[in-house]
Write an enzyme that holds these catalytic residues in place. Structure first.
Site, PDB file in Angstrom:
ATOM      1  N   LYS A  28     -15.962  -0.633  41.256  1.00 28.93           N
ATOM      2  CA  LYS A  28     -16.691  -2.007  41.390  1.00 28.93           C
ATOM      3  C   LYS A  28     -15.133  -2.886  40.709  1.00 28.93           C
ATOM      4  CE  LYS A  28     -20.874  -0.977  43.795  1.00 28.93           C
ATOM      5  NZ  LYS A  28     -22.276  -0.346  43.418  1.00 28.93           N
ATOM      6  N   ASP A  33     -26.719   7.419  48.275  1.00 31.98           N
ATOM      7  CA  ASP A  33     -26.216   7.268  47.761  1.00 31.98           C
ATOM      8  C   ASP A  33     -27.441   7.235  46.675  1.00 31.98           C
ATOM      9  OD1 ASP A  33     -26.302   5.464  44.920  1.00 31.98           O
ATOM     10  OD2 ASP A  33     -25.126   3.365  46.041  1.00 31.98           O
ATOM     11  N   SER A  59     -22.585   0.672  53.962  1.00 28.79           N
ATOM     12  CA  SER A  59     -23.722   1.131  52.618  1.00 28.79           C
ATOM     13  C   SER A  59     -25.897   0.536  53.371  1.00 28.79           C
ATOM     14  CB  SER A  59     -24.127   0.941  51.763  1.00 28.79           C
ATOM     15  OG  SER A  59     -24.832   1.553  50.327  1.00 28.79           O
TER      16      SER A  59
HETATM   17  O1  OSB Z   1     -25.202   1.887  44.313  1.00 27.13           O
HETATM   18  O2  OSB Z   1     -23.068   0.107  46.201  1.00 27.13           O
HETATM   19  C1  OSB Z   1     -24.642   0.688  45.321  1.00 27.13           C
HETATM   20  C2  OSB Z   1     -25.293  -2.535  46.344  1.00 27.13           C
HETATM   21  C3  OSB Z   1     -26.092  -3.667  45.621  1.00 27.13           C
HETATM   22  C4  OSB Z   1     -26.175  -2.879  44.221  1.00 27.13           C
HETATM   23  C5  OSB Z   1     -25.686  -1.524  44.495  1.00 27.13           C
HETATM   24  C6  OSB Z   1     -24.538  -1.332  45.622  1.00 27.13           C
HETATM   25  C7  OSB Z   1     -24.937  -2.063  46.356  1.00 27.13           C
HETATM   26  C8  OSB Z   1     -24.319  -0.789  48.041  1.00 27.13           C
HETATM   27  C9  OSB Z   1     -23.805  -2.077  49.098  1.00 27.13           C
HETATM   28  O3  OSB Z   1     -24.279  -0.153  48.143  1.00 27.13           O
HETATM   29  C10 OSB Z   1     -23.046  -1.964  49.488  1.00 27.13           C
HETATM   30  C11 OSB Z   1     -22.075  -3.645  49.739  1.00 27.13           C
HETATM   31  O4  OSB Z   1     -21.948  -4.356  49.453  1.00 27.13           O
HETATM   32  O5  OSB Z   1     -22.444  -3.125  51.150  1.00 27.13           O
HETATM   33 MG    MG Z   2     -23.683   2.624  44.261  1.00 29.46          MG
END
Ligand code: OSB
Ligand code: MG
Length: 375
Positions: A262, A188, A135
């Site tokens: 999650k 996202d 991400s």
């Molecule tokens: O929306 O998936 C998300 C991190 C913190 C809060 C929300 C999100 C995320 C990420 C990071 O996209 C994913 C990761 O841990 O690499």
């Molecule tokens: Mg997300």
């Protein structure tokens, strides 16, 4: 399995690289660790709530409050046949899934260690390696974004997710697609758009994205139904899926074609398995999300992602992308083919460096039958 003691620790760790989403930029991660003791063994869980309520309404302070005042008393001094009994035992407390998940997941680790089995075997995992994606947050420039995508592809990651928001969406996707026409790419939005943005988001259609994650509000289902009729890119829900019941309704209403699981968001491993099974029965592929976890939470995620319907690469990446050093040694590493082996030692199967945990701990509380609250 009798649980004798619960320790909760509030940690803060600097991030190896800043992480920016539509709701803001972070330079550090605050989170709780939960340590359970019972039957002569120890189990660890990580509660993924952050220091702020911008992704979720829960924060480190609310999870601390809920765990120490309301949840600990429901597990400490109690005996459970199986960790799937933990979530129902906490049901009188409404919501607060991240607080619940921290305890519930620690109980699964404890249970697996008592049995001497890897967590994945206890959860019902069927694969020994998981496919890994990254991400990538919003950057200061498009050049910087393309350079980061290039670097992560070179490291072997199998799919790229980029964060978008109004003003950093079509241009970002165009820049990445121009250089990498064939990669598995998704976006996202973290709820940055409104139902009036359908025509704008339809401009993403030609880029052949795997999916757009959570375009609309964090608690919405029905506006996503309408949006999915206006765009070809499959919608994946993240924030909106707080419970298995909401997932059932979202699937029935055709609000999404894919779901991101999650465990922190739904209350732990048992609820994640129910969600996984529901999606599988309905032909909805799932992938494992991430919350910038330390190696402890990340190890839990790897075990869960070994279940069969996790057919898409998840947001589970190498330790060095998040924390240097991580709280575990060795850290999580990604092989050149973009996969991570599922640990085979008992429980989460990673070595926790307790001195590093202590060095990052700002506050802690130890609860046993002599000092738990009961109300
Ligand atoms: O929306 O998936 C998300 C991190 C913190 C809060 C929300 C999100 C995320 C990420 C990071 O996209 C994913 C990761 O841990 O690499
Ligand atoms: Mg997300």
């Amino acid at each position: 399995m009798k649980i004798d003691r619960l320790d909760v620790k509030l940690l803060r760790l600097p991030l190896a690289q800043f992480f920016e989403t539509s709701f803001g930029r972070s330079y550090e991660k605050s989170f709780l660790l939960i340590r359970l003791e019972g039957e002569g063994h120890v189990g660890w869980g990580e509660s993924v709530a952050e220091g702020h309520p911008y992704y979720s309404s829960e924060t480190t302070e609310t999870t601390w409050h809920i765990i120490t005042e309301f949840l600990a008393q429901r597990v400490v001094g109690k005996t459970f046949e199986h960790p799937r009994e933990i979530f129902p035992a906490m049901a009188r407390v409404r919501g607060n899934n991240m607080a619940k998940a921290g305890i519930e997941m620690a109980a699964w680790d404890l249970y697996a260690r008592i049995l001497g089995k890897p967590l994945s075997a206890v959860l019902g995992g069927t694969r020994d390696r998981i496919a890994s994606g990254v991400s990538i947050g919003i950057q200061d420039s498009l050049d910087q974004l393309v350079a980061k995508v290039d670097k992560e592809l070179a490291a072997g990651y199998r799919r790229i997710k980029i964060k978008i928001k109004p003003g950093w969406d079509l241009n970002a996707v165009e820049a990445v697609r121009a250089k990498f026409p064939d990669i598995l790419l998704m976006v996202d939005a973290n709820a940055a758009y409104s139902p009036a943005d359908g025509a704008h988001l339809a401009k993403l259609d030609p880029y052949k994205l795997m999916m757009i994650e959570q375009p609309l509000d964090y608690d919405d289902v029905m506006d996503h139904v309408q949006l999915q009729k206006e765009i070809a890119t499959p919608i994946c829900l993240d924030e909106s899926i707080h419970t298995v019941r909401i997932a059932r309704d979202a699937i029935a209403a055709k609000a999404c074609k894919i779901i991101n699981i999650k465990p922190g968001r739904v209350g732990g491993h048992a609820e994640s398995i129910r969600l996984h099974d529901l999606c599988q029965a309905n032909g909805i592929p799932v992938w494992h999300g991430g919350m910038l976890e330390s190696g402890i939470g990340r190890a839990h995620n790897i075990h869960l992602a070994s279940l069969p319907n996790f057919t898409l690469p998840g947001d589970i990446a190498a330790s060095k992308r998040y924390f240097v050093p991580d709280l575990i040694e060795p850290g999580i590493e990604v092989a050149a083919d973009g996969t991570i082996p599922v640990p085979t030692a008992p429980g989460i199967g990673v070595n926790i460096v307790e001195e590093r945990v202590q060095a990052a701990t700002g506050r802690q509380m130890s609860l046993d039958v002599t000092n738990i609250k009961s109300h």
